[in-house]
Write a protein that holds these residues in place. Structure first.
Motif, PDB file in Angstrom:
ATOM      1  N   UNK A 182      -3.889 -22.685  -2.264  1.00 35.42           N
ATOM      2  CA  UNK A 182      -3.133 -23.666  -1.783  1.00 35.42           C
ATOM      3  C   UNK A 182      -2.251 -24.474  -2.798  1.00 35.42           C
ATOM      4  N   UNK A 183      -3.036 -25.005  -3.724  1.00 36.61           N
ATOM      5  CA  UNK A 183      -2.427 -25.874  -4.813  1.00 36.61           C
ATOM      6  C   UNK A 183      -1.437 -25.228  -5.723  1.00 36.61           C
ATOM      7  N   UNK A 184      -1.801 -23.880  -5.810  1.00 36.07           N
ATOM      8  CA  UNK A 184      -0.725 -23.248  -6.834  1.00 36.07           C
ATOM      9  C   UNK A 184       0.388 -22.700  -6.089  1.00 36.07           C
ATOM     10  N   UNK A 185       0.419 -22.104  -4.970  1.00 34.22           N
ATOM     11  CA  UNK A 185       1.447 -21.429  -4.229  1.00 34.22           C
ATOM     12  C   UNK A 185       2.164 -22.158  -3.215  1.00 34.22           C
ATOM     13  N   UNK A 186       1.324 -23.278  -2.744  1.00 36.98           N
ATOM     14  CA  UNK A 186       1.824 -23.997  -1.561  1.00 36.98           C
ATOM     15  C   UNK A 186       1.614 -23.447  -0.181  1.00 36.98           C
ATOM     16  N   UNK A 331       5.912 -24.040  -9.076  1.00 37.94           N
ATOM     17  CA  UNK A 331       4.822 -24.375 -10.036  1.00 37.94           C
ATOM     18  C   UNK A 331       5.002 -23.375 -11.264  1.00 37.94           C
TER      19      UNK A 331
END
Lengths: 465, 465
Positions: A182-186, A331
């Motif tokens: 979730x935090x890397x790819x959104x 990112x």
């Protein structure tokens, strides 16, 4: 979709750009001259100061063991618990070993992992900040963790069980895949290529530590000599007396719009007062998704495009960037830019939707096409890098060539997307004259012809060039 | 689950801590003295320098229009396109207007939104970095966007259509909810409270701009006088000659373990050489999820606990923090800490799993319980803040009181979780003696009794205290 590439031609330096004859650079497995690896200990200590931009953290990290220690380290590795590396893991070992991720000294420990996820940057001991947007981590499963037990080091081995590296002072911590994704790819939508390839089936633990690579990673695919390390690239830029290095990340076939952009960028840099701007033409060589053109075919295509002679070999260095591809848009573009600082680039060309792709579930692009360049221009740790946004090139029907789009006469321009290009090549059709040199186009057609016909619902298997 | 709170008692300053009698502070709608709001223009320019930690960006932002401009701004607002604020939107207007988010001057524009999502921080014009981890944004839908048209300002109005603020030099940009959620919460699982309340049904656009608030936000719930702005808090700390301010964020009823922690923290600060450390006891007053104890009941509980006399009123300031709750764990704890810098705190106490909750779908906590304090200690822009990790307190059966957990005799300790505490109170049972003062416990029991009996599968509706 971002697609960046460019044309270039005959080069006086066969180890740094394509030789003119077709056969030579694929028929033999040429090795890179290893001079810059022969005394890694010295390299690790010497601050590179050749007028180029400083590496992140002030010095370029190289993580090879010296020739004299090699046998001892191999013997040590045999005595340690083993972790078998996947193809992508090995690519990351390669990336780390050459210092693309300087100042990282190995797979991330938890504090580095958390800073990467939350801040896309790392704070160093002296309070300075370097960019780091993509987790470079190694996963292990419960049984591997159990086998490691109380050992403070592990051996990393290849598919043939040969030791590749030692990871020391290890730290094992939880691999929360959902949060990482979730935090890397959104997004956590299913169907993202890197995730399916490298994360979904991976273990529930991550192991970080200090990496010592027993010998430089080689792929023996005829392309190793294009895999120049940041140190080797810095040496080459210095040899050429470059006073500006502009990097161009690409993972697609090259067309004449790219060439136009490169030429124009050099012109702009000269206008800015630089005397000798050098282009780092830097196709990505690690993992890519199944429907991208494989590296070997891209290099073959680039070679043909070369022969067409658009760029000056005196001012172009072509090399392969060993990183795997995340397709993580804003990112990931930071990682692509940061790694090039370490290789000596102080200018980075960024296009529409860099490292982007279609949303795997919804009918839209995964990322806003402008977010990549916006995020890149604001990213912590990249303040020293000059970001050059891409001008839009399209096929100008009135001139029968690629040209910068003129919003005053939109009706004259034809946009040929990557999908359109692939569809034409798959069907053996030709693009408009002036879109790509005929030799380069033939390689693409040849590539799609080489694919075994797909069964119903199956993706055709790529074959090596 | 994080649960932080504490005990305190009679105070000599009725506007800053609880009056002793029960009725007075709920029966009338007392207003805060507005002296610190009366000349906002001066406030905006004056650098607060009273020995306290500087606000982020060097000066405290206050976004109220001056008394003399008020009528003119009201007339202007009536002429502008209107956006009706939700309850949570209004809480954010409150937060922004008083400078909790300094140096933000209004709802985020896209560059601030992107920096928040990717870097949890903002780079200012002078190159310095401030922390900003939670998007403070205002959503509009297609029809609102259409009505705004080419206007460069909009009026923000309350549920009664009365103008609350003007947003100027607006920028409207896409609201990619999936990406916002994934990057803020590290998950996109359905069932996260803030998302269901404030994002899922919100418009597909965000509108940023410069905020001018026509008059200070009041809730008229009997608690407004506890809602001290950062400027008012700074004045109070200065008046008390505080040389250290330690902030304690809480959104749960207070038990004796919290009190122990507060007393111990003050002791440690005195040992460190501070002469007059002051506690900012700072319950969160904005949106909370349905099964949290509502603010009015928490304040009633705190008051009872006060009367028990554990903390020194001379060194305790109690106030309400107006922010809504995201339940975004390590991302949100940064916001909780950053906002307290703006109120003058230079020490921040952080516990296990701050701003955490259960995963809405899987049977586990959403966040690793240690990540909050780790992320906080590494967060960009929070370097000036001293992070004080929480010692674990539990019920010591041998002493019949709350005490710091002693790992050498684990069998002597009883951990009473928030869930356990709520279950006891719901069932009208008592916790062990010494866990919470009887008066405070009665308030909790009273609160649960006040809930209308839930029908099958229905959540009982909270009622005001």
């Amino acid at each position: 979709m971002a697609s960046m590439a460019l044309l270039f031609n005959k080069s006086p330096n066969p180890s740094l750009s394509f030789p003119k004859t077709h056969k030579t650079h694929y028929s033999t497995h040429l090795k890179l001259p290893l001079s810059h690896h022969s005394s890694p200990k010295t390299h690790r200590k010497i601050r590179i100061s050749c007028g180029l931009i400083d590496p992140d953290g002030g010095k370029l990290v190289e993580l090879f063991v010296s020739e004299s220690e090699r046998d001892e380290k191999k013997r040590k590795a045999v005595s340690l618990p083993r972790i078998k590396l996947s193809r992508i893991d090995l690519q990351w070992v390669h990336v780390l070993s050459e210092g693309w991720a300087s100042p990282l000294k190995g797979f991330m420990r938890e504090s580095e992992f958390l800073q990467t996820l939350h801040f896309n940057s790392l704070r160093l001991g002296d309070g300075s900040v370097v960019n780091m947007s993509v987790p470079i981590v190694l996963a292990v499963d419960d049984s591997q963790k159990g086998r490691i037990g109380e050992s403070t080091s592990v051996a990393l081995v290849d598919s043939g069980d040969d030791p590749v590296a030692i990871l020391s002072n290890i730290e094992i911590y939880k691999h929360n895949k959902e949060e990482r994704i979730a935090r890397t790819w959104g997004t956590t939508a299913p169907g993202l290529p890197y995730i399916e390839e490298a994360i979904t089936g991976a273990g529930n633990w991550l192991i970080g530590g200090d990496l010592e690579v027993i010998q430089p990673i080689k792929y023996c695919d005829g392309l190793d000599r294009f895999r120049l390390s940041p140190a080797a690239l810095r040496e080459e830029f210095t040899r050429r007396n470059a006073d500006a290095v502009f990097a161009f990340q690409l993972r697609n076939p090259v067309h004449n719009g790219h060439a136009l952009l490169m030429t124009d960028t050099r012109r702009r840099l000269l206008e800015m007062g630089y005397k000798n701007p050098v282009l780092l033409l830097h196709p990505l060589g690690g993992y890519t998704k199944a429907d991208d053109v494989p590296l070997s075919w891209r290099m073959k295509q680039h070679e043909k495009v070369l022969e067409d002679g658009v760029l000056d070999p005196e001012t172009t260095v072509v090399s392969i960037f060993p990183s795997p591809m995340h397709y993580a848009g804003p990112t990931e573009v930071q990682w692509h830019a940061k790694a090039r600082i370490n290789a000596g680039a102080n200018f980075y060309i960024v296009g529409r939707d860099p490292a982007g792709m279609s949303h795997p579930v919804e009918k839209r692009d995964l990322y806003d096409a402008d977010h990549g360049k916006k995020v890149l221009s604001m990213a912590p740790g990249l303040e020293r890098l000059n970001i050059l946004p891409f001008k839009v090139a399209a096929y100008d029907k009135t001139q029968s060539k690629m040209a910068f789009f003129d919003p005053l006469r939109p009706q004259d321009f034809l946009f040929i997307s990557g999908t359109k290009m692939r569809t034409l090549a798959k069907n053996g059709e030709n693009p408009p004259d002036g879109f790509m040199c005929p030799g380069g186009w033939e390689v693409l057609v040849e590539y799609y012809n080489s694919l075994a016909p797909a069964g119903k619902g199956k993706v055709p298997e790529p074959v090596p060039a």
